[in-house]
Design a protein around this motif. Structure first.
Motif, PDB file in Angstrom:
ATOM      1  N   ASN A   1       1.005  -1.352   0.597  1.00 34.85           N
ATOM      2  CA  ASN A   1       0.143  -0.381   0.389  1.00 34.85           C
ATOM      3  C   ASN A   1       0.555   1.760  -0.049  1.00 34.85           C
ATOM      4  O   ASN A   1       0.456   2.078   0.671  1.00 34.85           O
ATOM      5  CB  ASN A   1      -1.326   0.036   1.387  1.00 34.85           C
ATOM      6  CG  ASN A   1       0.023  -0.496   2.294  1.00 34.85           C
ATOM      7  OD1 ASN A   1       0.659   0.368   2.868  1.00 34.85           O
ATOM      8  ND2 ASN A   1      -1.138  -1.095   3.220  1.00 34.85           N
TER       9      ASN A   1
ATOM     10  N   HIS B   1      10.178   1.327   0.802  1.00 34.70           N
ATOM     11  CA  HIS B   1       9.015   1.637  -0.484  1.00 34.70           C
ATOM     12  C   HIS B   1       8.478   2.735   0.056  1.00 34.70           C
ATOM     13  O   HIS B   1       8.021   3.011  -1.327  1.00 34.70           O
ATOM     14  CB  HIS B   1       7.738   0.428  -0.359  1.00 34.70           C
ATOM     15  CG  HIS B   1       8.342  -1.265  -0.457  1.00 34.70           C
ATOM     16  ND1 HIS B   1       9.228  -2.152  -0.196  1.00 34.70           N
ATOM     17  CD2 HIS B   1       8.440  -1.794  -1.740  1.00 34.70           C
ATOM     18  CE1 HIS B   1       9.703  -3.328  -0.363  1.00 34.70           C
ATOM     19  NE2 HIS B   1       9.010  -2.839  -1.624  1.00 34.70           N
ATOM     20  N   VAL B   2       7.864   3.064   0.756  1.00 29.70           N
ATOM     21  CA  VAL B   2       7.178   3.957   0.937  1.00 29.70           C
ATOM     22  C   VAL B   2       7.643   5.269   0.773  1.00 29.70           C
ATOM     23  O   VAL B   2       7.686   6.386  -0.136  1.00 29.70           O
ATOM     24  CB  VAL B   2       6.445   3.902   1.972  1.00 29.70           C
ATOM     25  CG1 VAL B   2       6.236   5.911   2.394  1.00 29.70           C
ATOM     26  CG2 VAL B   2       5.541   2.905   2.170  1.00 29.70           C
TER      27      VAL B   2
ATOM     28  N   ASP C   1      18.501   7.209   5.499  1.00 32.44           N
ATOM     29  CA  ASP C   1      18.121   6.148   5.925  1.00 32.44           C
ATOM     30  C   ASP C   1      19.543   5.502   5.996  1.00 32.44           C
ATOM     31  O   ASP C   1      20.379   5.129   5.183  1.00 32.44           O
ATOM     32  CB  ASP C   1      17.359   5.603   4.195  1.00 32.44           C
ATOM     33  CG  ASP C   1      17.190   3.976   4.786  1.00 32.44           C
ATOM     34  OD1 ASP C   1      17.592   3.151   5.416  1.00 32.44           O
ATOM     35  OD2 ASP C   1      16.199   3.775   4.552  1.00 32.44           O
TER      36      ASP C   1
ATOM     37  N   ASP D   1      19.430   0.982  14.167  1.00 33.43           N
ATOM     38  CA  ASP D   1      19.040   1.587  14.326  1.00 33.43           C
ATOM     39  C   ASP D   1      17.383   2.027  14.731  1.00 33.43           C
ATOM     40  O   ASP D   1      16.328   2.260  13.941  1.00 33.43           O
ATOM     41  CB  ASP D   1      18.455   1.454  12.685  1.00 33.43           C
ATOM     42  CG  ASP D   1      19.702   1.526  11.705  1.00 33.43           C
ATOM     43  OD1 ASP D   1      20.572   1.992  12.208  1.00 33.43           O
ATOM     44  OD2 ASP D   1      20.487   0.227  11.050  1.00 33.43           O
TER      45      ASP D   1
ATOM     46  N   ASP E   1      -1.025  10.128  11.690  1.00 32.61           N
ATOM     47  CA  ASP E   1      -1.607   8.927  11.037  1.00 32.61           C
ATOM     48  C   ASP E   1      -2.101   7.365  12.209  1.00 32.61           C
ATOM     49  O   ASP E   1      -2.654   6.383  12.146  1.00 32.61           O
ATOM     50  CB  ASP E   1      -1.967   8.707   9.307  1.00 32.61           C
ATOM     51  CG  ASP E   1      -2.896   7.215   9.206  1.00 32.61           C
ATOM     52  OD1 ASP E   1      -3.884   7.477   8.986  1.00 32.61           O
ATOM     53  OD2 ASP E   1      -2.307   6.224   9.030  1.00 32.61           O
TER      54      ASP E   1
ATOM     55  N   GLY F   1      -2.395   3.469   4.493  1.00 24.54           N
ATOM     56  CA  GLY F   1      -2.493   3.081   3.318  1.00 24.54           C
ATOM     57  C   GLY F   1      -3.784   2.387   3.163  1.00 24.54           C
ATOM     58  O   GLY F   1      -3.597   1.273   1.541  1.00 24.54           O
TER      59      GLY F   1
END
Ligand SMILES: NC(=O)C1=CN([C@@H]2O[C@H](COP(=O)(O)OP(=O)(O)OC[C@H]3O[C@@H](n4cnc5c(N)ncnc54)[C@H](O)[C@@H]3O)[C@@H](O)[C@H]2O)C=CC1
Ligand SMILES: O=C(O)C(=O)[C@H](O)COP(=O)(O)O
Length: 346
Positions: free
Chosen positions: A95, A130-131, A150, A187, A236, A261
């Motif tokens: 999503n 991905h997002v 990242d 991380d 969200d 999503g």
């Protein structure tokens, strides 16, 4: 006659009913109410984020596969599953484009002020998977200055041009989190949006969290909002869903019940992923299955800022959804369970 294997599935996974029944007995249950008793005789558990899959649920069961129709899998105790030989599959990236649409809706709302131009704003993306990659791509297409952080990817592939978190926070007008919720390792993201994090953000900036609630600390975010250091918060994913902090809700610029999503195509891809996992387990002819009633997205990279501002509210009225949640916070879970999935159109 051989009996069919038993599958327990979350009843709120759309498009699933009827697909696996020729090969298995499928029982559909409310995700948050699935118990050890329910799964005891089952071989497969098909979940969403609402079922905590841990020793308490799984010990003594015959579960061989847990397939989640979601990107995030922090609801699954993967160490325990590994120790028990339980296979875990996720719907990686399913999503991501729905979340992209969510971020675009927040940006359009921020940009509704006269004179607000993407080219004058720096968009900081924390977590470029991905997002985050999609947000980066569309952010650049729309003319934002984009900076990314990242560390795990940076270690794997030096030279990507990523910044440290401190550098990103000091440069960004908008900071958006797209990290998984993790509690261990160098991380780890649990509580990463802390007092120090918000203090490093630019005065008057915007903070977006549609990753997982516990990645942010409510107290320091509230402090930063009360002082006006952070002017806009778009939330969200919340701590303690569905019992979310009412002051944070009241102060949030955009507030939604974990539906970033929730696109038709995102849900379809999530369901296709779990069907594929079950198919691979039992050797069924369903590895390529996709809900026949859903048209997959054709990405449109010709979108413009002005065009998006005109078109997006027709697909996703984030302002109206915010107003509704503020009026009915007690309906958080009901709202997400009955959400009219949005159409991905870019
Ligand atoms: N609100 C919603 O409806 C949805 C929320 N999500 C959340 O978004 C998260 C991200 O989704 P994807 O991009 O698909 O995951 P992904 O696994 O493709 O990407 C996550 C990225 O975060 C990076 N990362 C990990 N720790 C980091 C750290 N400390 N600092 C910076 N980067 C770090 C990883 O290296 C990876 O590149 C999911 O884990 C899920 O929790 C995902 C879909 C929908
Ligand atoms: O994919 C994820 O990760 C999410 O957070 C989902 O969009 C939430 O999915 P549900 O558990 O509500 O189906």
């Amino acid at each position: 006659m051989q009996t069919k294997p038993l599958i327990i599935a979350d009843r709120d996974i759309p498009f699933l009913e009827g697909v696996l029944e020729p090969y298995a007995e499928v029982r559909y249950l409310k995700g948050s109410a699935i118990t050890a008793n329910d799964v005891r005789g089952a071989e497969v558990l098909i979940t969403r984020t609402r079922t905590r899959c841990d020793r308490a649920l799984l010990e003594g069961s015959r579960i061989r596969l847990i397939a989640t129709a979601t990107i995030g899998f922090d609801h699954i105790d993967t160490d325990y599953c590994r120790s028990r030989g339980i296979r875990v599959t996720t719907a990686a990236g399913c999503n991501a484009r729905g979340v992209l649409q969510y971020i675009m809706a927040v940006l359009c709302r921020l940009g509704a002020e006269p004179g607000w131009q993407p080219s004058e704003r720096t968009l900081g993306i924390v977590g470029v998977g991905h997002v985050g990659s999609l947000v980066e791509e569309y952010g650049r297409l729309l003319g934002f200055r984009v900076v990314c952080c990242d560390p795990p990817r940076m270690r794997l592939t030096p030279g990507l041009g990523f910044l440290t978190l401190d550098e990103l926070l000091s440069l960004s007008d908008i900071v958006t989190l797209h990290v998984p919720f993790t509690t261990e390792g160098p991380d780890k993201t649990a509580g990463m949006a802390s007092g120090e994090f918000f203090a490093r953000m630019r005065p008057g900036s915007a903070f977006i969290n549609c990753s997982r609630g516990p990645v942010m600390q409510d107290g320091p975010l509230l402090d930063a909002l009360r002082k006006g250091h952070i002017t806009y918060a778009a939330i969200d994913t919340w701590n303690h869903e569905p019992g979310i902090d009412r002051e944070l809700l009241a102060r949030a610029f955009c507030a939604t019940p974990h539906i970033a999503g929730y696109s038709v195509q995102g849900k379809a891809a999530g369901t296709a992923a779990v069907v594929r996992s079950v198919s691979e387990l039992y050797g069924l002819p369903l590895t390529e299955w996709y809900p026949p009633q859903v048209t997959p997205t054709v990405p449109d990279r010709s979108v413009t800022w002005d065009g998006l501002q005109r078109s997006l509210p027709r697909y996703f009225d984030i302002e109206a959804e915010t107003t509704y949640l503020k009026q009915h916070p007690e309906r958080f879970e009901e709202l997400r369970n009955n959400y009219p999935y949005r159409t991905e159109y870019f």
